[in-house]
Enzyme design. Structure first.
Site, PDB file in Angstrom:
ATOM      1  N   ASP A  69      20.642  18.542  31.492  1.00 53.85           N
ATOM      2  CA  ASP A  69      20.282  19.807  31.795  1.00 53.85           C
ATOM      3  C   ASP A  69      19.991  20.709  30.905  1.00 53.85           C
ATOM      4  O   ASP A  69      21.045  20.594  29.939  1.00 53.85           O
ATOM      5  CB  ASP A  69      20.927  20.085  33.125  1.00 53.85           C
ATOM      6  CG  ASP A  69      20.945  19.002  34.391  1.00 53.85           C
ATOM      7  OD1 ASP A  69      19.987  18.822  34.733  1.00 53.85           O
ATOM      8  OD2 ASP A  69      22.193  18.583  34.605  1.00 53.85           O
ATOM      9  N   ASP A 113      20.475  25.048  30.237  1.00 53.66           N
ATOM     10  CA  ASP A 113      20.549  26.301  30.969  1.00 53.66           C
ATOM     11  C   ASP A 113      20.494  27.364  29.941  1.00 53.66           C
ATOM     12  O   ASP A 113      20.626  27.212  28.484  1.00 53.66           O
ATOM     13  CB  ASP A 113      22.446  26.587  31.298  1.00 53.66           C
ATOM     14  CG  ASP A 113      22.661  25.318  32.257  1.00 53.66           C
ATOM     15  OD1 ASP A 113      21.832  24.859  32.862  1.00 53.66           O
ATOM     16  OD2 ASP A 113      23.777  25.175  32.521  1.00 53.66           O
ATOM     17  N   ASP A 165      34.102  29.029  31.258  1.00 52.91           N
ATOM     18  CA  ASP A 165      35.125  28.067  31.413  1.00 52.91           C
ATOM     19  C   ASP A 165      36.116  27.478  30.262  1.00 52.91           C
ATOM     20  O   ASP A 165      37.071  27.912  29.890  1.00 52.91           O
ATOM     21  CB  ASP A 165      35.044  27.080  32.386  1.00 52.91           C
ATOM     22  CG  ASP A 165      33.795  26.139  32.061  1.00 52.91           C
ATOM     23  OD1 ASP A 165      33.494  26.311  31.092  1.00 52.91           O
ATOM     24  OD2 ASP A 165      33.546  25.373  32.990  1.00 52.91           O
TER      25      ASP A 165
END
Length: 457
Positions: free
Chosen positions: A64, A66, A156
């Protein structure tokens, strides 16, 4: 001067030029680049960010892509016709190009824990409040927007806070993430305990990334895991099930499971306390028989190892099969409490009880739990020695999964009366020989079983 060059907060980044990071434009999704250029043409700044940048730097192929931007969700929605805003905790935009979806997030900013909610926010609260937290500090609403440096601080792990810009094809590093990546180190940005309290699922992500990437958690990020693990239970059971699928279906399930157990996180994800691995050979002589690992406990890592191998070979993994393996130990315990071998109805009842118990921790869609229950029921039928049952099994649409599960049971040490080898041979011979094998099996006297002789089923 481009919009990106004048972006507030950009001066906080270490800029790594193209020749020093090795990311090639040809490895980037064309759809992701179209989103980046589309936002830039509309007057906004846009960057590739997160796992896709990390994986590109590691020479992997991201699943993916982003994009992070200073455009608000409504702005992104206006730029791309085929897009939609999703999420209540944090609003993001999915931009669709055929089957590919590019996730676009607005730069997040810092916010004070002013709004405290006792339970999940309502739709009205989600619309009215920019931010809210639970009494434990868990972030419930997170729609405070900020600058790119604030967005980097809100991510994170340092290796997930690297930004790639098409303006000179440079890399922006706000938290020494590139150094951590090269040292194969996973480090939480900021105070690890506080970040875990904001979102307890980060603890599961820490384990997943460590297993997937072969990274080592730094001590400050690792130490709070066992102490704060119970906070994971505050996340919704549906979200935990989604995370469980990522943990077990990413091709590194065996190592992930080992790390979950090493940090005590298995107790908040699974309804069964899994036994410790069997002792090493030199220690086994001093172990009492009851301390040896039971076959059902051995089956779990064997099943996870098998799924990792299938994924590495490009084969599909069925979540229902993994669920059947993970819940086999507690199901076995329930069946052992019966007086004698179970019948089909007893197996179904105990199977439903086991699934229901697990569902208290992680939601299990019916379509997945049904697969697990069919595999369990086939175990009862695959060991029967009458022609009708054997033919039923072979024609069953879950036969292959049930057969693979039978082989795992034998590999773990369960006694199936040699039926694994029988079924292996049966599939390899011609139809006439299959008919002879069925007749021969049906003519044999039934195998007498002692209580528990079916591996506790």
């Amino acid at each position: 001067m481009s919009r990106a060059n004048s972006l507030p907060g950009l001066d906080k980044a270490t800029v790594i030029p193209r020749e020093e990071h090795g990311i090639s434009r040809k490895d980037i999704s064309e759809a992701a680049l179209r989103v980046v250029y589309g936002l830039q043409n509309a007057g906004f700044a846009a960057f590739l960010v997160g796992g896709c940048v990390r994986d590109l730097l590691l020479g992997l192929h991201p699943k993916d892509f982003d994009v992070a931007t200073d455009a608000h969700p409504e702005d992104v929605r206006r730029v791309f016709r085929r897009s939609r805003i999703i999420g209540r905790r944090f609003r993001i935009v999915h931009v669709r190009f055929g089957r590919e979806i590019i996730e676009v997030t607005t730069f997040r900013g810092h916010h004070e824990q002013e709004n405290r909610l006792r339970e999940a926010p309502t739709r009205e609260q989600s619309r009215q409040l920019d931010s809210a937290h639970s009494h434990t500090g868990m972030t419930l609403i997170d729609n405070v927007y900020g600058n790119i440096d604030e967005d980097a601080a809100r991510r994170d792990f340092t290796v997930n806070a690297l930004y790639y810009t098409t303006d000179g094809f440079k890399l922006l590093d706000f938290h020494n993430g590139l150094a951590d990546l090269r040292e194969r180190r996973l480090r939480v940005i900021g105070d690890a305990a506080g970040r875990y309290r904001e979102d307890p699922v980060r603890m599961l992500r820490a384990v997943r990334f460590a297993a997937k990437l072969g990274f080592t958690l730094d001590s400050a990020s690792e130490q709070p895991l066992r102490e704060l693990g119970e906070l994971v239970e505050s996340a919704s059971s549906a979200r935990l099930f989604d995370e469980l699928l990522k943990l077990l279906c990413g091709g590194h399930a065996e190592e992930t499971f080992r790390l979950l157990r090493a940090h005590g996180l298995d107790r908040v994800l699974f309804c069964h306390p899994y036994a410790d691995p069997a002792p090493a050979a030199e220690e086994a002589m001093t172990e009492a028989p009851e301390q040896k690992q039971a076959p059902a406990e051995k089956l779990v890592p064997l099943a996870l190892r098998n799924s990792d191998r299938r994924i590495a070979e490009g084969l599909r993994v069925t979540p229902g099969f993994l669920l059947a393996a993970l819940l086999w130990p507690p199901l076995r315990q329930r069946l052992q409490a019966l007086d004698g071998p179970p019948n089909l109805m007893q197996l179904r009842e105990r199977g439903e009880q086991t699934v229901l118990e697990q569902s208290q921790l992680t939601t299990i869609p019916r379509r997945i739990s049904l697969v697990a229950q069919e595999i369990w029921e086939l175990q009862l039928r695959l060991e029967r020695r009458d022609r009708r049952s054997l033919r039923y099994c072979f024609d069953h649409h879950r036969f292959r999964a049930g057969y693979d599960f039978l082989l795992l049971r034998e590999e773990s040490g369960e006694d199936t009366g040699g039926m694994g080898q029988w079924w292996t041979t049966f599939q390899q011979v011609a139809e006439a020989e299959q008919t002879r094998m069925l007749e021969q099996m049906s003519a044999r006297p039934k195998r007498r079983r002692r209580r528990g002789g079916r591996g506790g089923r």
